[in-house]
Design a protein around this motif. Structure first.
Motif: not given
Length: 541
Positions: A1-6, A210-212, A218-221
């Protein structure tokens, strides 16, 4: 799973006099896996952030910095490959850098810094405007008729030669919001970018699934956000507005066909901003590439766009400017036998659409504002090296495909098995520190990195200074971990040592280790009942 961490909150830390704003500073990076009874490893996002923060100080790390520059960490993105991307924005003497100010630092799953990309060289520009804002507005409106939104803002467009500029935002008819830049010293028009990207809508029925599936995104952003659906002008079949925030929910799109490539381009470092149609063409080409990833390859020559890069690309229509990127992707994915003729008369052996997509996606994660074809070439080559460190097949295919569409090189990286990007030597005898805080939870492991860029071997008397606050220091086992993974025990746990804190220096014979690379201080809490904080640590070579 990709995570964008903030994480909310920020702290300004001085690394040797260099200001760095940290978003989400002071986080815990370890814990206990539920039911495991064993200490968890460090959180990759936090470890990447700490490594990147220390790297961009420029203190004997090989990263160039100029006086007056300050960096703000915006996010850390982790990926299923183990590569992580820490993204920074830049100011210069308190002025915003509108284009070219971004920095991305790439680390691996251990926190070792692999490479970095910067939108420009260190900035050096006179920040006193000699052209009034009113004149800048007039120049901008000559190029972009419409209504000026807000007041002009003074800032910098960074590049090989940085410029002090006025940014003038011009809106026209709900179908455009242009950021125009006017030289604040000469009054000359510099360039612009539009929040609204439009095109032919080649993405068909592609969806965010497709991104997942392909990237674990997890989606566009990267956080599940979805653009608002709006109606576009009658003469526009594909429409995406990049609002420039962290959330895709602030963006607008005409339909699902516009959301994949354009949305991901918007929500990777640097966003859509630039000063020419070269960046706009790369947005459009990215939309086509993500369509191919979702629905399969199509003959790129059908659109009639140019296959070959040429110097006038920055002034071309965005569809024409997208042509070389489309042809490059089809060449690397399927080879010249299927994708059609090459511009240099050579042949390209394809590596498959899946590996090609991974390389391009990881290039997007190191993107900077004002992206150009030369920068895309470098980014994809570095991505190929880091995704495939044990061979050069993919790297050579990427390079051959760029040569085939005639995109010039900007000193391509070299590939050898287990390639590591070269570092510039720095003087020995330097003290390097990482002042980032790491919470030490019960039975947790934390690691704090320091990247050194020093020639030769580490010294026989390498000094390690440690500053830990802890209510029972006998719980702690402390190791120095060399870049090759060798651990040097500094302190063993001792249940009889009930005193507080570890604030002392240690000496390690590290003469068998190269000095250059990422060193780690690893702190393991071996008993329950007491917690603490790793406040800082330092190495003196």
């Amino acid at each position: 799973m990709l995570r964008s961490w903030r994480r909310p909150g920020r702290r300004v830390t001085a690394f040797g006099g260099v200001a760095l704003t940290l978003l989400g500073a002071g986080i815990a990076v370890g814990g206990v896996f539920p039911g495991s009874g064993q200490a968890a490893g460090p959180d990759r996002a936090a470890l990447s952030a700490a490594a990147a923060d220390q790297f961009v100080t420029g203190e004997s790390t090989g990263f160039p910095r100029a006086p007056g520059e300050s960096l703000t960490r915006r996010s850390v993105t982790t990926t299923e490959s183990g590569l992580n991307y820490a993204n920074y924005s830049r100011t210069y003497q308190d002025l915003r850098v509108f284009v070219g100010g971004d920095v991305v630092v790439v680390t691996d799953r251990t926190g070792a810094v692999k490479s970095s990309s910067a939108g420009s060289a260190p900035i050096d520009v006179d920040i006193t405007p000699r052209v009034p804002a009113a004149r800048a507005v007039a120049v901008a409106r000559q190029r972009h008729p419409g209504t000026v939104a807000g007041d002009p803002a003074l800032g910098v467009v960074a590049g090989d030669r940085s410029l002090l500029v006025w940014q003038v935002v011009v809106e026209h008819g709900g179908a455009g919001r242009v950021h125009a830049f006017v030289d604040a010293h000469t009054g000359d028009y510099v360039g612009s970018w539009d929040e609204y990207s439009t095109g032919m809508g080649t993405a068909g029925t592609a969806s965010g699934d497709m991104l997942q599936a392909r990237f674990g995104r997890d989606g566009i952003d990267g956080s599940g956000g979805t653009p608002r659906k709006v109606a576009g002008p009658d003469d526009v079949t594909a429409f995406y507005r990049c609002a420039g925030t962290d959330s895709a929910a602030d963006d607008e799109a005409t339909d699902d066909r516009t959301m994949l490539g354009r949305g991901v381009f918007c929500h990777t470092p640097g966003g859509d901003s630039g000063i020419s149609n070269e960046t706009g063409g790369l947005v459009e080409g990215t939309a086509d590439i993500f369509a191919a990833l979702a629905e399969g390859l199509v003959d790129p020559s059908r659109a009639g766009d140019p296959n070959c890069w040429y110097p006038a690309i920055p002034n071309a229509d965005v569809r024409a400017a997208a042509g070389p990127l489309n042809h490059w992707f089809h060449l690397i994915a399927a080879g010249s036998g299927w994708a059609g003729p090459t511009c240099d008369g050579g042949t390209v052996k394809g590596i498959g659409i899946g590996p090609a997509g991974q390389i391009f996606y990881h290039a997007l994660l190191r993107k900077t504002s004002g992206w150009t074809y030369r920068q895309v070439r470098t980014a994809t080559l570095e991505a190929a090296l880091e995704l495939h460190p044990n061979g050069c097949t993919e790297f050579e295919a990427v390079r051959a495909a760029w040569d085939a569409v005639r995109v010039p090189s900007r000193e391509d990286p070299a590939c050898t098995a287990s390639s590591t990007p070269a570092l510039t030597s720095a003087p020995a005898g330097t003290r390097l520190a990482n002042p980032a805080d790491f919470d030490i939870a019960d039975r947790a492991v934390v690691e704090s990195p320091i990247t050194a860029n020093l020639p030769g071997k580490a010294p026989k008397t390498l000094r390690v200074d440690v500053d830990i606050t802890h209510s029972f220091r006998g719980d702690l086992q402390i190791d120095l971990v060399a870049p090759d993974g060798t651990a040097y025990r500094l302190e063993s746990s001792n249940r009889l040592d009930s005193a507080d804190d570890v604030k002392r220096g240690f000496t390690v014979d590290a003469s068998a280790e190269p000095a250059a690379g990422t060193w780690m201080l690893r702190v393991r809490d071996r008993c329950a009942g007491d917690t603490g904080v790793l406040n800082s640590w330092a190495l003196t070579f």
